[in-house]
Design a protein around this motif. Sequence first.
Motif, PDB file in Angstrom:
ATOM      1  N   VAL A 158      25.469  39.255  31.691  1.00  0.00           N
ATOM      2  CA  VAL A 158      26.761  38.595  31.613  1.00  0.00           C
ATOM      3  C   VAL A 158      26.716  37.618  30.443  1.00  0.00           C
ATOM      4  N   TRP A 159      27.806  37.609  29.684  1.00  0.00           N
ATOM      5  CA  TRP A 159      27.893  36.684  28.552  1.00  0.00           C
ATOM      6  C   TRP A 159      28.991  35.693  28.865  1.00  0.00           C
ATOM      7  N   VAL A 160      28.691  34.435  28.664  1.00  0.00           N
ATOM      8  CA  VAL A 160      29.698  33.417  28.947  1.00  0.00           C
ATOM      9  C   VAL A 160      29.705  32.422  27.792  1.00  0.00           C
ATOM     10  N   SER A 161      30.885  32.069  27.359  1.00  0.00           N
ATOM     11  CA  SER A 161      30.998  31.124  26.254  1.00  0.00           C
ATOM     12  C   SER A 161      32.324  30.389  26.357  1.00  0.00           C
ATOM     13  N   THR A 162      32.376  29.251  25.698  1.00  0.00           N
ATOM     14  CA  THR A 162      33.581  28.430  25.777  1.00  0.00           C
ATOM     15  C   THR A 162      33.937  27.886  24.407  1.00  0.00           C
TER      16      THR A 162
END
Lengths: 119, 334
Positions: B182-186
């Motif tokens: 899973v890739w998560v970024s903001t």
Amino acid sequence: MLLTLDLNDPRPLHEQVSAAIKRAITTGDVTPGDRLPPARDLAAALGVNANTVLRSLRELRDEGLLEFRRGRGVSVLRRPDGRAALRTRVRDLLDEAAQYGVGPEDVLAIVKELMEESP
Amino acid sequence: MTHPHRTISDRGVRARFLLAAAVWTVLVAAVLVAVPLAFAGRLPDPLAGHWGPSGRPDRSMPSSALALAALVWVVVVGVCLVGMARVRGEIRRAARTWYAAGLGWLGGFLIGTQAVTVAANLDRDDWTRAASLNWQFAAVVAGAFALGALGWLAGRLGPDDAPREEGPPGPLIDLDPRKRPVWVSTATAPWAVALGVVAFAVALSFAVAALWGLVPAGWATALPLALAGVIGLAVSSVSVRIASEGLTMAFGPLRWPSRTVGLDRIERAWMERRSPLQVGGWGIRGLPGMATIMIRGGECLVVRYTSGGQLAISVDDAETGAALLNALAARKAA
């Protein structure tokens, strides 16, 4: 930030989350100074409770890998030292070996074989 | 990154657009300076500068204030032009239309206001005897909007956004079937958070004042401000997640609203650098099927749908996200 969770990992969730974050730091996917996404985004992404993520983040802070700063969130302080990094990778290796039906003893035997080959 | 399809004419559009904008800027500035100078001898000093609801002049200003319009024009337009000239590569059609419309509207408004003011004061010996004005202001506003519309049309000339190209195929990520990647970024725009919070605070003050009867029309101010606060907060930050279920975007500090795009709808993804000047500002820019969610300039994750549409989201570490999305989409299709 790329995280990978092992679907068959029997360890408690917070340890798995710690391992996933540690793996991302070890592989250089996030480097010292980088900010981690907010805990609730990590929690939503991993499908776990935000408190579980916070617990993992605190553990990693206590290990000296992460830094908490008020108003600036959580950032990477340093990469794990060689031994800790190796532990993570050996753990992955043992998991992979188990998939082939190779137990830890056999892995150890392979390591010894390699040691004898390269004096 | 290369743009093999980009031709010389695309560069021509950029040069022609900048030249036309510069000519318009100089022309308007010249009119704004020349008109007060030409009629300087026939105007009272001070002259009528404000008209009340009855149409009678009710406030005066020194005649030198007429020159202020030229200064405002040159500063505002100068900043915009320098900003556009600094953008490397093509100037997007969306940006061109907005700039041209803005230039047309502001130029028309300033010239119209000045013309009406000069005409009303012409040959009067005292500002209080200036002619009454009422419909003239409506005409100025209408004329300004007409010029803005012309600018809009002029900005649309030329080919559409150049980067309709296939993005470079990013590196794929090896997918292990036993693991869940899973890739998560903001991305966050702190100033938008601050603006939204301030707008809310002011709206709340007005609402409370209206409840107490302190301000007669408090609600009329509170509601639009609260709306502005909501919109400001919604585009102040975005959280993007890529996992086996697809691409999920969540907006604002509450991470609501959020939207998920399934993997089967995604053709490919790549990273592109975009600036707010290229896409025409902050927030959700462009039309559906060609939109950019611009929180801050820099790395954007660009996704092309199987339907042919395209969506860009400004977010950190977009290259990794694109790689994972491509890998997941390829696995899903296989």
